[in-house]
Motif scaffolding. Structure first.
Motif, mmCIF file in Angstrom:
data_model
loop_
_atom_site.group_PDB
_atom_site.id
_atom_site.type_symbol
_atom_site.label_atom_id
_atom_site.label_comp_id
_atom_site.label_asym_id
_atom_site.label_seq_id
_atom_site.Cartn_x
_atom_site.Cartn_y
_atom_site.Cartn_z
ATOM 1 N N LYS A 82 0.857 -1.205 0.000
ATOM 2 C CA LYS A 82 0.000 0.000 0.000
ATOM 3 C C LYS A 82 0.886 1.247 0.000
ATOM 4 O O LYS A 82 0.634 2.199 -0.749
ATOM 5 C CB LYS A 82 -0.903 0.010 1.238
ATOM 6 N N HIS A 85 2.492 1.931 -3.249
ATOM 7 C CA HIS A 85 1.560 2.440 -4.268
ATOM 8 C C HIS A 85 0.731 3.592 -3.728
ATOM 9 O O HIS A 85 -0.390 3.818 -4.163
ATOM 10 C CB HIS A 85 0.662 1.290 -4.750
ATOM 11 N N ASN A 88 -1.267 5.952 -5.888
ATOM 12 C CA ASN A 88 -2.578 5.516 -6.417
ATOM 13 C C ASN A 88 -3.720 5.968 -5.518
ATOM 14 O O ASN A 88 -4.874 5.982 -5.928
ATOM 15 C CB ASN A 88 -2.658 3.981 -6.510
ATOM 16 N N TYR A 89 -3.388 6.258 -4.254
ATOM 17 C CA TYR A 89 -4.433 6.652 -3.287
ATOM 18 C C TYR A 89 -4.366 8.159 -3.001
ATOM 19 O O TYR A 89 -4.851 8.614 -1.980
ATOM 20 C CB TYR A 89 -4.273 5.839 -1.999
ATOM 21 N N ARG A 410 -12.772 -6.929 -11.266
ATOM 22 C CA ARG A 410 -12.863 -5.536 -11.733
ATOM 23 C C ARG A 410 -14.304 -5.118 -12.062
ATOM 24 O O ARG A 410 -14.577 -3.964 -12.336
ATOM 25 C CB ARG A 410 -11.943 -5.305 -12.928
ATOM 26 N N HIS A 416 -12.676 -1.273 -7.284
ATOM 27 C CA HIS A 416 -12.071 -0.073 -7.891
ATOM 28 C C HIS A 416 -11.770 0.963 -6.816
ATOM 29 O O HIS A 416 -10.717 1.591 -6.822
ATOM 30 C CB HIS A 416 -12.997 0.511 -8.962
ATOM 31 N N GLY A 419 -8.769 0.058 -5.183
ATOM 32 C CA GLY A 419 -7.583 -0.024 -6.051
ATOM 33 C C GLY A 419 -7.020 -1.428 -6.121
ATOM 34 O O GLY A 419 -5.825 -1.619 -6.316
ATOM 35 N N GLU A 420 -7.874 -2.428 -5.949
ATOM 36 C CA GLU A 420 -7.415 -3.828 -6.020
ATOM 37 C C GLU A 420 -8.356 -4.599 -6.942
ATOM 38 O O GLU A 420 -9.337 -5.177 -6.486
ATOM 39 C CB GLU A 420 -7.398 -4.453 -4.621
#
Ligand code: FAD
Length: 490
Positions: A82, A85, A88-89, A410, A416, A419-420
Motif C-alpha cells: 500500500k 503504491h 494511487n491513493y 474488476r 475499484h 484499487g485492487e
C-alpha cells in the motif's frame, strides 16, 4: 423464491452439553494446537474432566510457526505494498519504505504472546489440567508424561492424540537452517535475503513467495507439477490467475521443474534445476540457480516419535501418519486422533483440526463419521484465494452436470474504490437444480469472503437463494451475490 431445502442439519450436536446418553468422562489430550486445545475446551465445556499434555508452548504449529506468524508477516507485506503504491491513493510523501525484520519479529512475538496467554487463561478458567511434558500413549486409559520433574501417569477413559506435524526434511535438500531453510526458519529470519529459491509451489510456498517478494527479495518458485497450488480442491482457474499475478509482481516461477542437487559455496546456495518429468531418455543439462537462501516447502511429517504407538498397537500408514476410521478412532478403541497427525489423506488445516476435535468430543460414547464435505481453504497469496466445495474438475470427475459462472473482480465498484481489481470469482453449480456445488474466489479478502459460500453450500442453497439475498453495497461480498445472480439468469 427460496429453495427452503436443508440437506444436512447444521446443529448436529450441542457444543455445550454432552450428546444425549454421553457420560462425564476423564479425557487425556496430547498436543495443544488447534486440534488439541479445541478438544480440551469443547470437552471441558461439556463437563468432562480434561488433562491437556503439551511438550512445547500452548498453541501448536498454528500459533507459533504456522497460520498466525505467516499472517502477521502477510499484514506487513500488504501494508508495504500500500505504501509503495501510495500515489494511487492520492497520498504524497516518501514511498521508499522497507521492512524492518527485527521489528517484525518483535511484532510477531507480541501477537503470539497475546494469543498464547489467552489460550492458557481459557484452560485455567475451564479448569483444564495442563501438564507440561512429552506424552506417550500406553492405552485408552493411561498416558505417561515425561516432565521436568519425572514421569507422571495420567489416567482416564479416553485419549485424543493431536500431536500435529513438522516440516519434512528432504534428503536431497537437507535444511542447514542457514542457507537451506524450512518454513520455521523462514519465519525467524532477522533480515531479508537478497535472493530466495522456494522449492514447492503449494500453499506455504506461494504464500512465502508473495510475502518475501513484497519484502524486497528476488524470488524464484520451483514446482514439480505443471501448476501452482497443485491441490485437487483448488480450481485450475485460480492457479492460472495466481501464476499471472505472481509473475506480474516479479516472481519467477519454474513449473515442471525439480532441484536435482544443491551445494552451498561462499555463502550462496547453488541449485541444479531439472525438468521433473524429462520428455525422453536423453539427459538434460540442469540449469544452475545461485541464491542466498532456499526455502524448502515440500511437505510435512507427523509428530509421532516417542508417542508409543507401536507398543500401544496404534496403526500408522507407511509414511507414519496415524490411521483412523471414519469416526477418527484409531486401531485401539477409545483412542482417537485428530488434526495434522492424520496426514494428507485428511485435511491438514487448522480449522479442520478444530472441527475434528469438536466432532470427536461430541461423539465420545457413540463414534460417528466426521463430515469433510464442506471445508473452506484460505490461501494468503497476493491476491488471496478462498475455495470451498467442489472444483470444476472435481465436479466433472464425479459425473455431475455442471455449470460454471465467472465474475471478474474488476466488475465490482468496491474493488475499484480499493484499487485492487486483480482476481476472478468462479461458481460451480449443479446444471439441473442450480444448487451451489463449489465457490472459488481469487481477489482481495477472498479468504474472508469464502465463509458465505461455505454456509450456502452447507445449507444446500441454490444460486437463487443467494441472488435473492440483499447484499450491502459497495462491498466485496457483492461479488458472490453477482456471481449467483449471473448464474440464476436463464
Ligand atoms: P499442531 O498445531 O502441530 O499442534 C501439535 C502440538 O502437539 C504441538 O504444540 C506439539 O508441541 C505438541 N506435541 C507433539 N508431540 C507431543 C507429545 N508427544 N507430547 C506432548 N505434546 C506433543 N492452516 C490453516 O488452516 N490456515 C493457515 O493459514 C495455515 N497456515 C500455515 C502456515 C504454515 C507456515 C504452516 C507450517 C502451517 C499452516 N497451516 C495453516 C496449517 C496449520 O498450522 C495446521 O494444520 C494446524 O496447526 C494443525 O493443528 P494440530 O492441532 O493438528 O497440530
Amino acid at each position: 423464491m427460496f429453495s427452503g431445502k436443508r440437506v444436512r442439519p447444521l446443529a448436529s450436536y450441542n457444543l455445550r452439553k454432552p450428546a444425549r446418553g454421553n457420560e462425564m468422562k476423564k479425557l487425556t489430550i496430547i498436543g495443544s494446537g488447534p486440534g488439541g486445545h479445541m478438544a480440551a475446551f469443547a470437552a471441558a465445556r461439556a463437563g468432562h474432566s480434561v488433562t491437556l499434555v503439551e511438550s512445547a508452548a500452548v498453541g501448536g504449529t498454528c500459533l507459533h510457526t504456522g497460520c498466525i506468524p505467516t499472517k502477521t508477516f502477510k499484514s506487513s507485506a500488504d501494508a508495504l505494498e500500500k505504501i509503495r503504491h501510495m500515489g494511487n491513493y492520492a497520498i504524497t510523501g516518501n514511498a521508499d519504505a522497507a521492512i524492518s525484520m527485527p521489528e517484525l519479529l518483535a511484532r510477531k512475538k507480541n501477537v503470539i504472546g497475546l494469543l498464547t496467554t489467552g489460550l492458557e487463561k481459557t484452560c485455567a478458567s475451564l479448569k483444564i489440567t495442563l501438564v507440561r511434558g512429552r506424552g506417550r500413549v500406553i492405552s485408552a486409559r493411561e498416558v505417561a508424561v515425561s516432565t521436568q520433574e519425572g514421569t507422571v501417569l495420567v489416567e482416564g477413559d479416553n485419549v485424543i492424540i493431536a500431536t500435529g506435524s513438522r516440516p519434512l526434511n528432504l534428503p536431497s535438500l537437507p535444511a542447514d537452517h542457514r542457507h537451506i531453510l524450512n518454513s520455521d526458519d523462514a519465519l525467524a529470519l532477522d533480515r531479508v535475503p537478497a535472493s530466495i529459491a522456494i522449492v514447492g509451489g503449494g500453499v506455504i510456498g506461494c504464500e512465502m513467495a508473495c510475502i518475501f517478494r513484497s519484502f524486497g527479495a528476488q524470488v524464484t518458485v520451483i514446482e514439480g507439477q505443471d501448476r501452482l497450488l497443485p491441490i485437487p480442491s483448488v480450481d485450475g482457474e485460480m492457479s492460472k490467475l495466481l501464476l499471472r499475478e505472481m509473475k506480474k509482481a516479479g516472481i519467477r516461477v519454474e513449473l515442471g521443474k525439480t532441484v536435482s542437487s544443491a551445494t552451498v559455496e561462499q555463502g550462496m546456495a547453488k541449485l541444479a534445476v531439472s525438468p521433473s518429468r524429462p520428455k525422453d531418455d536423453a539427459p538434460v543439462e540442469p540449469a544452475m540457480l545461485d541464491v542466498e537462501s532456499v526455502f524448502v516447502t515440500v511437505g510435512r511429517v507427523p509428530n509421532t516419535e516417542g508417542l508409543g504407538l507401536d507398543e500401544a498397537g496404534i496403526t500408522v500408514s507407511p509414511r507414519g501418519w496415524i490411521q483412523v476410521d471414519d469416526c477418527l478412532q484409531t486401531s485401539v478403541p477409545g483412542v482417537f486422533a485428530i488434526g495434522d497427525v492424520l496426514g494428507p489423506e485428511k485435511i491438514m488445516l487448522a480449522h479442520m483440526a478444530s472441527a475434528e476435535a469438536e466432532h470427536v468430543v461430541a461423539h465420545l460414547d457413540a463414534p460417528t463419521p466426521c463430515d469433510y464435505s464442506v471445508v473452506p481453504s484460505a490461501i494468503f497469496t497476493t491476491p488471496e484465494i478462498g475455495c470451498v466445495g467442489l472444483s470444476e474438475e472435481q465436479a466433472l470427475a464425479a459425473g455431475l452436470p455442471v455449470r460454471c459462472t465467472l465474475l471478474q473482480v474488476r466488475e465490482l465498484g468496491k474493488a475499484h474504490a480499493m484499487g485492487e481489481i486483480a482476481g476472478v470469482f468462479k461458481l460451480v453449480a449443479h446444471a439441473e437444480n442450480n444448487t451451489i456445488l463449489g465457490a472459488h474466489l481469487c481477489g482481495p479478502h477472498a479468504t474472508d469472503l469464502i465463509a458465505e459460500a461455505g454456509l450456502a453450500i452447507r445449507m444446500g442453497a441454490s444460486v437463487e437463494d443467494v441472488a435473492h439475498t440483499i447484499h450491502a453495497h459497495p462491498t466485496l461480498a457483492e461479488g458472490f451475490y453477482e456471481l449467483c445472480h449471473k448464474a440464476a439468469r436463464p
